[in-house]
Design a protein around this motif. Structure first.
Motif, mmCIF file in Angstrom:
data_model
loop_
_atom_site.group_PDB
_atom_site.id
_atom_site.type_symbol
_atom_site.label_atom_id
_atom_site.label_comp_id
_atom_site.label_asym_id
_atom_site.label_seq_id
_atom_site.Cartn_x
_atom_site.Cartn_y
_atom_site.Cartn_z
ATOM 1 N N UNK A 5 44.552 -30.546 5.559
ATOM 2 C CA UNK A 5 43.306 -30.462 4.802
ATOM 3 C C UNK A 5 43.383 -29.423 3.684
ATOM 4 N N UNK A 6 44.614 -29.024 3.334
ATOM 5 C CA UNK A 6 44.817 -28.154 2.189
ATOM 6 C C UNK A 6 44.445 -26.699 2.413
ATOM 7 N N UNK B 127 38.561 -41.107 7.993
ATOM 8 C CA UNK B 127 39.381 -39.953 8.287
ATOM 9 C C UNK B 127 38.499 -38.854 8.897
ATOM 10 N N UNK B 128 39.007 -38.214 9.919
ATOM 11 C CA UNK B 128 38.266 -37.130 10.565
ATOM 12 C C UNK B 128 38.263 -35.885 9.685
ATOM 13 N N UNK B 129 37.187 -35.119 9.811
ATOM 14 C CA UNK B 129 37.094 -33.864 9.068
ATOM 15 C C UNK B 129 37.968 -32.806 9.742
ATOM 16 N N UNK B 130 38.175 -31.723 9.029
ATOM 17 C CA UNK B 130 38.928 -30.601 9.580
ATOM 18 C C UNK B 130 38.281 -30.119 10.879
ATOM 19 N N UNK B 131 36.971 -29.965 10.871
ATOM 20 C CA UNK B 131 36.271 -29.461 12.045
ATOM 21 C C UNK B 131 36.400 -30.412 13.236
ATOM 22 N N UNK C 153 48.797 -23.562 18.631
ATOM 23 C CA UNK C 153 48.698 -22.881 17.336
ATOM 24 C C UNK C 153 49.458 -23.637 16.249
ATOM 25 N N UNK C 154 50.624 -24.184 16.593
ATOM 26 C CA UNK C 154 51.359 -25.017 15.627
ATOM 27 C C UNK C 154 50.544 -26.255 15.265
ATOM 28 N N UNK C 155 49.905 -26.874 16.271
ATOM 29 C CA UNK C 155 49.037 -28.034 16.011
ATOM 30 C C UNK C 155 47.906 -27.646 15.063
ATOM 31 N N UNK C 156 47.293 -26.502 15.328
ATOM 32 C CA UNK C 156 46.186 -26.032 14.504
ATOM 33 C C UNK C 156 46.640 -25.800 13.068
ATOM 34 N N UNK C 157 47.787 -25.180 12.890
ATOM 35 C CA UNK C 157 48.324 -24.952 11.542
ATOM 36 C C UNK C 157 48.552 -26.273 10.820
ATOM 37 N N UNK C 158 49.093 -27.257 11.542
ATOM 38 C CA UNK C 158 49.343 -28.564 10.938
ATOM 39 C C UNK C 158 48.045 -29.225 10.479
ATOM 40 N N UNK C 159 47.002 -29.141 11.305
ATOM 41 C CA UNK C 159 45.707 -29.749 10.957
ATOM 42 C C UNK C 159 45.125 -29.072 9.717
ATOM 43 N N UNK D 128 41.409 -28.642 19.545
ATOM 44 C CA UNK D 128 42.549 -27.723 19.640
ATOM 45 C C UNK D 128 42.053 -26.326 20.009
ATOM 46 N N UNK D 129 40.967 -25.882 19.358
ATOM 47 C CA UNK D 129 40.371 -24.596 19.725
ATOM 48 C C UNK D 129 40.015 -24.581 21.208
ATOM 49 N N UNK D 130 39.437 -25.668 21.690
ATOM 50 C CA UNK D 130 39.043 -25.761 23.098
ATOM 51 C C UNK D 130 40.260 -25.624 24.018
ATOM 52 N N UNK D 131 41.361 -26.288 23.670
ATOM 53 C CA UNK D 131 42.583 -26.183 24.478
ATOM 54 C C UNK D 131 43.134 -24.755 24.460
ATOM 55 N N UNK D 132 43.076 -24.110 23.307
ATOM 56 C CA UNK D 132 43.546 -22.722 23.201
ATOM 57 C C UNK D 132 42.716 -21.816 24.112
#
Length: 105
Positions: A79-80, A1-5, A69-75, A11-15
């Motif tokens: 990860x809690x 499983x990939x880490x949060x980072x 931003x919605x994608x980022x919130x979901x990620x 996603x940060x890069x796309x933003x």
């Protein structure tokens, strides 16, 4: 499983790419702040884009920024973690754009 980072970075890069696409070509610095509001199961984002020297730009965030931003919130949720605000500072140095993202929880 990939880490949060590992999930967050693309996603940060796309933003950041989208922010840069919205600003005037002569800008070498931009700041975007996002406040996340959540109520009744829905999320809203209050976004402000500020140019050099604090110039409040009449720049409307694109639909893509909201999507990312919605994608980022979901990620983060996967990860809690839930963020309440983000500040992106984007600066052009030596012909390349660099950024820093600061999250508030």
């Amino acid at each position: 499983m990939k880490t949060l980072q590992e999930k967050q970075a693309p996603i940060d890069f796309k933003i950041v790419q989208e922010i840069v696409s919205l600003i005037p070509e002569n800008w070498t610095e931009v700041q975007m702040t996002v406040e996340r509001e959540s109520s009744g199961g829905s999320e809203n984002y209050l976004i402000e884009i500020v140019g050099p020297d604090g110039y409040k730009a009449p720049i409307t965030p694109s639909d893509e920024i909201f999507t990312y931003l919605f994608e980022l919130s979901d990620v983060f949720r996967e990860h809690g973690q839930v963020w309440s605000a983000i500040k992106y500072i984007v600066i052009k140095t030596a012909g390349s754009w660099r950024f820093k993202a600061t999250f508030t929880y």
